[in-house]
Design a protein around this motif. Structure first.
Motif, PDB file in Angstrom:
ATOM      1  N   LYS A 225       0.846  -1.194   0.000  1.00  9.04           N
ATOM      2  CA  LYS A 225       0.000   0.000   0.000  1.00  9.04           C
ATOM      3  C   LYS A 225       0.873   1.232   0.000  1.00  9.04           C
ATOM      4  CE  LYS A 225      -4.610   0.045   1.586  1.00  9.04           C
ATOM      5  NZ  LYS A 225      -4.982   0.180   0.249  1.00  9.04           N
ATOM      6  N   LEU A 226       0.393   2.262  -0.692  1.00  9.00           N
ATOM      7  CA  LEU A 226       1.063   3.559  -0.629  1.00  9.00           C
ATOM      8  C   LEU A 226       0.775   4.201   0.708  1.00  9.00           C
ATOM      9  CD1 LEU A 226      -0.041   4.843  -4.125  1.00  9.00           C
ATOM     10  CD2 LEU A 226       2.289   4.151  -3.491  1.00  9.00           C
ATOM     11  N   ILE A 227       1.738   4.967   1.198  1.00  6.34           N
ATOM     12  CA  ILE A 227       1.450   5.842   2.345  1.00  6.34           C
ATOM     13  C   ILE A 227       1.796   7.267   1.933  1.00  6.34           C
ATOM     14  CG2 ILE A 227       3.672   5.273   3.482  1.00  6.34           C
ATOM     15  CD1 ILE A 227       2.009   5.758   6.174  1.00  6.34           C
ATOM     16  N   ALA A 228       0.826   8.179   2.173  1.00  2.00           N
ATOM     17  CA  ALA A 228       1.024   9.596   1.841  1.00  2.00           C
ATOM     18  C   ALA A 228       1.150  10.345   3.176  1.00  2.00           C
ATOM     19  CB  ALA A 228      -0.126  10.091   0.993  1.00  2.00           C
ATOM     20  N   GLY A 229       0.044  10.904   3.685  1.00  2.00           N
ATOM     21  CA  GLY A 229       0.102  11.558   4.991  1.00  2.00           C
ATOM     22  C   GLY A 229      -0.080  10.585   6.155  1.00  2.00           C
ATOM     23  N   GLY A 230      -0.592   9.414   5.880  1.00  2.00           N
ATOM     24  CA  GLY A 230      -0.779   8.389   6.917  1.00  2.00           C
ATOM     25  C   GLY A 230      -1.971   8.628   7.828  1.00  2.00           C
ATOM     26  N   GLN A 231      -2.731   9.690   7.590  1.00  2.00           N
ATOM     27  CA  GLN A 231      -3.785  10.083   8.539  1.00  2.00           C
ATOM     28  C   GLN A 231      -5.024   9.177   8.461  1.00  2.00           C
ATOM     29  OE1 GLN A 231      -3.127  12.644  10.896  1.00  2.00           O
ATOM     30  NE2 GLN A 231      -1.182  12.051   9.986  1.00  2.00           N
ATOM     31  N   SER A 232      -5.181   8.459   7.371  1.00  2.00           N
ATOM     32  CA  SER A 232      -6.244   7.451   7.277  1.00  2.00           C
ATOM     33  C   SER A 232      -5.655   6.050   7.331  1.00  2.00           C
ATOM     34  CB  SER A 232      -7.041   7.614   5.977  1.00  2.00           C
ATOM     35  OG  SER A 232      -7.728   8.843   5.987  1.00  2.00           O
ATOM     36  N   LEU A 233      -4.509   5.868   6.682  1.00  2.00           N
ATOM     37  CA  LEU A 233      -3.935   4.521   6.602  1.00  2.00           C
ATOM     38  C   LEU A 233      -3.450   4.021   7.963  1.00  2.00           C
ATOM     39  CD1 LEU A 233      -3.142   2.105   4.903  1.00  2.00           C
ATOM     40  CD2 LEU A 233      -0.964   3.227   4.410  1.00  2.00           C
ATOM     41  N   VAL A 234      -2.793   4.867   8.736  1.00  3.09           N
ATOM     42  CA  VAL A 234      -2.241   4.387  10.008  1.00  3.09           C
ATOM     43  C   VAL A 234      -3.360   3.921  10.953  1.00  3.09           C
ATOM     44  CG1 VAL A 234      -0.896   5.052  12.050  1.00  3.09           C
ATOM     45  CG2 VAL A 234      -0.065   5.622   9.760  1.00  3.09           C
TER      46      VAL A 234
ATOM     47  N   ALA B  88     -16.071  12.113   3.615  1.00  4.10           N
ATOM     48  CA  ALA B  88     -14.956  13.054   3.440  1.00  4.10           C
ATOM     49  C   ALA B  88     -15.325  14.113   2.404  1.00  4.10           C
ATOM     50  CB  ALA B  88     -13.700  12.302   3.001  1.00  4.10           C
ATOM     51  N   GLU B  89     -14.796  15.298   2.605  1.00  2.17           N
ATOM     52  CA  GLU B  89     -15.170  16.417   1.739  1.00  2.17           C
ATOM     53  C   GLU B  89     -14.653  16.258   0.306  1.00  2.17           C
ATOM     54  OE1 GLU B  89     -13.945  16.681   4.761  1.00  2.17           O
ATOM     55  OE2 GLU B  89     -15.346  17.884   5.924  1.00  2.17           O
ATOM     56  N   MET B  90     -13.364  15.850   0.163  1.00  2.37           N
ATOM     57  CA  MET B  90     -12.748  15.999  -1.162  1.00  2.37           C
ATOM     58  C   MET B  90     -13.319  15.085  -2.234  1.00  2.37           C
ATOM     59  SD  MET B  90     -10.993  18.201  -2.550  1.00  2.37           S
ATOM     60  CE  MET B  90     -11.134  19.021  -0.977  1.00  2.37           C
TER      61      MET B  90
ATOM     62  N   GLY C 221      -2.209  15.407   6.102  1.00  7.89           N
ATOM     63  CA  GLY C 221      -3.124  14.745   5.158  1.00  7.89           C
ATOM     64  C   GLY C 221      -3.025  15.346   3.769  1.00  7.89           C
ATOM     65  N   THR C 222      -3.184  14.496   2.755  1.00  7.98           N
ATOM     66  CA  THR C 222      -3.021  14.923   1.366  1.00  7.98           C
ATOM     67  C   THR C 222      -4.318  14.733   0.577  1.00  7.98           C
ATOM     68  OG1 THR C 222      -2.368  12.734   0.556  1.00  7.98           O
ATOM     69  CG2 THR C 222      -0.606  14.148   1.431  1.00  7.98           C
ATOM     70  N   ILE C 223      -4.420  15.486  -0.497  1.00  8.45           N
ATOM     71  CA  ILE C 223      -5.615  15.366  -1.340  1.00  8.45           C
ATOM     72  C   ILE C 223      -5.632  14.006  -2.044  1.00  8.45           C
ATOM     73  CG2 ILE C 223      -4.510  16.693  -3.234  1.00  8.45           C
ATOM     74  CD1 ILE C 223      -7.368  17.695  -3.910  1.00  8.45           C
TER      75      ILE C 223
HETATM   76  C1  LIG Z   1      -9.011  12.471  13.702  1.00  4.20           C
HETATM   77  C2  LIG Z   1      -9.146  12.555  12.214  1.00  4.20           C
HETATM   78  C3  LIG Z   1     -10.144  13.358  11.682  1.00  4.20           C
HETATM   79  C4  LIG Z   1     -10.291  13.447  10.298  1.00  4.20           C
HETATM   80  N1  LIG Z   1     -11.291  14.226   9.804  1.00  4.20           N
HETATM   81  C5  LIG Z   1     -11.448  14.321   8.467  1.00  4.20           C
HETATM   82  C6  LIG Z   1     -12.464  15.127   7.894  1.00  4.20           C
HETATM   83  O1  LIG Z   1     -13.228  15.795   8.595  1.00  4.20           O
HETATM   84  N2  LIG Z   1     -12.598  15.135   6.550  1.00  4.20           N
HETATM   85  C7  LIG Z   1     -11.757  14.406   5.726  1.00  4.20           C
HETATM   86  O2  LIG Z   1     -11.913  14.450   4.502  1.00  4.20           O
HETATM   87  N3  LIG Z   1     -10.765  13.671   6.227  1.00  4.20           N
HETATM   88  C8  LIG Z   1     -10.587  13.604   7.570  1.00  4.20           C
HETATM   89  N4  LIG Z   1      -9.577  12.837   8.071  1.00  4.20           N
HETATM   90  C9  LIG Z   1      -8.738  12.089   7.116  1.00  4.20           C
HETATM   91  C10 LIG Z   1      -7.593  12.950   6.607  1.00  4.20           C
HETATM   92  O3  LIG Z   1      -8.081  14.011   5.818  1.00  4.20           O
HETATM   93  C11 LIG Z   1      -6.613  12.135   5.765  1.00  4.20           C
HETATM   94  O4  LIG Z   1      -5.499  12.924   5.669  1.00  4.20           O
HETATM   95  C12 LIG Z   1      -7.012  11.756   4.375  1.00  4.20           C
HETATM   96  O5  LIG Z   1      -8.247  11.096   4.299  1.00  4.20           O
HETATM   97  C13 LIG Z   1      -6.022  10.757   3.773  1.00  4.20           C
HETATM   98  O6  LIG Z   1      -4.905  11.421   3.379  1.00  4.20           O
HETATM   99  P1  LIG Z   1      -3.461  10.906   3.766  1.00  4.20           P
HETATM  100  O7  LIG Z   1      -2.506  11.685   2.958  1.00  4.20           O
HETATM  101  O8  LIG Z   1      -3.287  10.945   5.229  1.00  4.20           O
HETATM  102  O9  LIG Z   1      -3.481   9.405   3.183  1.00  4.20           O
HETATM  103  P2  LIG Z   1      -2.938   8.044   3.806  1.00  4.20           P
HETATM  104  O10 LIG Z   1      -3.567   7.804   5.130  1.00  4.20           O
HETATM  105  O11 LIG Z   1      -1.457   7.998   3.736  1.00  4.20           O
HETATM  106  O12 LIG Z   1      -3.514   7.025   2.717  1.00  4.20           O
HETATM  107  C14 LIG Z   1      -4.898   6.786   2.628  1.00  4.20           C
HETATM  108  C15 LIG Z   1      -5.149   5.764   1.502  1.00  4.20           C
HETATM  109  O13 LIG Z   1      -4.851   6.343   0.242  1.00  4.20           O
HETATM  110  C16 LIG Z   1      -3.849   5.581  -0.451  1.00  4.20           C
HETATM  111  N5  LIG Z   1      -3.054   6.585  -1.153  1.00  4.20           N
HETATM  112  C17 LIG Z   1      -2.402   7.637  -0.599  1.00  4.20           C
HETATM  113  N6  LIG Z   1      -1.872   8.403  -1.572  1.00  4.20           N
HETATM  114  C18 LIG Z   1      -2.191   7.831  -2.750  1.00  4.20           C
HETATM  115  C19 LIG Z   1      -1.937   8.159  -4.113  1.00  4.20           C
HETATM  116  N7  LIG Z   1      -1.238   9.253  -4.477  1.00  4.20           N
HETATM  117  N8  LIG Z   1      -2.413   7.325  -5.073  1.00  4.20           N
HETATM  118  C20 LIG Z   1      -3.139   6.228  -4.746  1.00  4.20           C
HETATM  119  N9  LIG Z   1      -3.400   5.864  -3.471  1.00  4.20           N
HETATM  120  C21 LIG Z   1      -2.940   6.666  -2.486  1.00  4.20           C
HETATM  121  C22 LIG Z   1      -3.132   4.814   0.633  1.00  4.20           C
HETATM  122  O14 LIG Z   1      -2.559   3.621   0.141  1.00  4.20           O
HETATM  123  C23 LIG Z   1      -4.280   4.535   1.599  1.00  4.20           C
HETATM  124  O15 LIG Z   1      -5.018   3.419   1.136  1.00  4.20           O
HETATM  125  C24 LIG Z   1      -9.397  12.730   9.436  1.00  4.20           C
HETATM  126  C25 LIG Z   1      -8.365  11.942   9.982  1.00  4.20           C
HETATM  127  C26 LIG Z   1      -8.237  11.855  11.345  1.00  4.20           C
HETATM  128  C27 LIG Z   1      -7.128  10.998  11.905  1.00  4.20           C
END
Ligand SMILES: Cc1cc2nc3c(=O)[nH]c(=O)nc-3n(C[C@H](O)[C@H](O)[C@H](O)COP(=O)(O)OP(=O)(O)OC[C@H]3O[C@@H](n4cnc5c(N)ncnc54)[C@H](O)[C@@H]3O)c2cc1C
Length: 296
Positions: free
Chosen positions: A29-38, A123-125, A110-112
């Motif tokens: 799996k890819l990890i970007a910001g990790g905010q959903s994956l972790v 989620a909004e995006m 967190g990333t788009i």
């Molecule tokens: C307490 C809390 C509250 C939150 N509240 C909200 C909220 O109100 N609204 C909201 O929208 N989000 C919310 N989030 C989620 C947050 O916005 C995440 O940052 C976002 O959903 C995922 O982005 P990330 O970069 O952290 O992705 P990661 O957690 O790193 O990855 C998420 C998934 O995407 C995949 N992935 C990542 N990058 C790519 C890429 N470039 N191509 C293909 N696959 C990819 C990964 O493999 C994984 O499956 C919240 C998170 C937490 C912990």
């Protein structure tokens, strides 16, 4: 909770990242910001053999604003969007929606791309890319392709991406300065995921009537939705009290939410209509984005 064991790679080229995903055949799996994956790893909702970190892959954090539209690299963070003053005019609806995403700390990581790939229905995006006719440019072992937002979200946490595909950038069509728009969200606490949210926009003809209306709804189904029946109510009419009332009723009728621990289906159905109504009032008011941010 401790994470399950995994191997870790931090490639410095996109081709290397694709090759790692392809070699693991769905078990990386890819990890970007990790905010959903972790959290997914911690709860054992995912247990990949390898994590492929995108942070050293070049050029994924670019924000490009051109006459043809706005292009965001997949690793653009929420804080990057909120911090780029150009986007407030280049795509105000995008900025207003991001101001509702999570909290300060999460917005710094967190990333788009991660949000769109994760495809949380609340989620909004995902709702914004759908409502704005955006496209995702992706690369995988079979090469590059572009996926329209309308074809991207298949179900809860499920997208059209193959296991070896990486979102590289998200492309939004140009946003005319005079476009009317609104974004409204209801969440139990500031920064929580949406119980329901609505993104609306329309252009106006010479007589001030709405045309090309787009209405997106978030958090009331298993994926974000466009509401064509509401768009049909708006197109060709002045957006006045009567039209807004009809649009609200059409939105409640168009959604089919399930009851869950947060709200009954009936409540969410009413809320969807209310979000569309409020977003339309904002669109009519044409207030600048600076007064419409849902920031902490
Ligand atoms: C307490 C809390 C509250 C939150 N509240 C909200 C909220 O109100 N609204 C909201 O929208 N989000 C919310 N989030 C989620 C947050 O916005 C995440 O940052 C976002 O959903 C995922 O982005 P990330 O970069 O952290 O992705 P990661 O957690 O790193 O990855 C998420 C998934 O995407 C995949 N992935 C990542 N990058 C790519 C890429 N470039 N191509 C293909 N696959 C990819 C990964 O493999 C994984 O499956 C919240 C998170 C937490 C912990």
């Amino acid at each position: 909770m401790k994470l399950p064991p995994f191997e870790y790679a931090c490639p410095t080229a996109l081709s290397e990242a694709v090759a790692l995903l392809a070699a693991h055949d769905g078990d990386a799996k890819l990890i970007a910001g990790g905010q959903s994956l972790v959290p997914m790893l911690a709860f054992r909702l995912a247990a990949p053999a390898m994590l492929v970190d995108l942070r050293k892959v070049p050029d994924l954090r670019k924000i490009d604003i051109a006459a043809s539209g706005v292009t965001l690299g997949a690793m653009v963070r929420w804080c990057d969007i909120l911090g780029d003053a150009r986007l407030r005019t280049a795509h105000p609806l995008l900025v207003a929606a991001v101001s509702h995403v999570a909290h300060y700390q999460i917005r710094n990581r967190g990333t788009i791309g991660g949000s769109i790939a994760h495809a949380d229905p609340a989620a909004e995006m995902p709702g914004i890319v759908l409502a704005c006719d955006a496209e995702m440019a992706v690369v995988g072992k079979a090469g590059a392709r572009v996926i329209k937002a309308a074809d991207f979200f298949i179900g809860p946490l499920t997208t059209a991406l193959a296991s070896d595909e990486i979102i590289v950038e998200i492309r939004f069509p140009a946003w005319p300065a005079q476009r009317r728009w609104g974004f409204q969200e209801f969440a139990r606490r500031r920064g929580d995921f949406a119980m329901a949210a609505a993104a609306v926009w329309y252009d106006q003809d010479g007589g001030g009537k709405a045309k090309d209306a787009h209405v997106g709804i978030i958090g009331v189904g298993d994926r974000p939705q466009r509401l064509p029946s509401v768009e049909a109510v708006l197109n060709g009419l002045a957006v006045d009290e009567a039209t807004i009332g009809r649009a609200e009723a059409a939105a409640s009728a168009a959604v089919d939410p399930q009851s869950d621990i947060h709200a009954s289906a009936e409540y969410r159905r009413a809320l969807a209509g209310t979000m569309v109504e409020r977003a339309l009032r904002d669109a009519v008011s044409a207030a600048p984005v600076s007064t419409r941010l849902g920031e902490e």
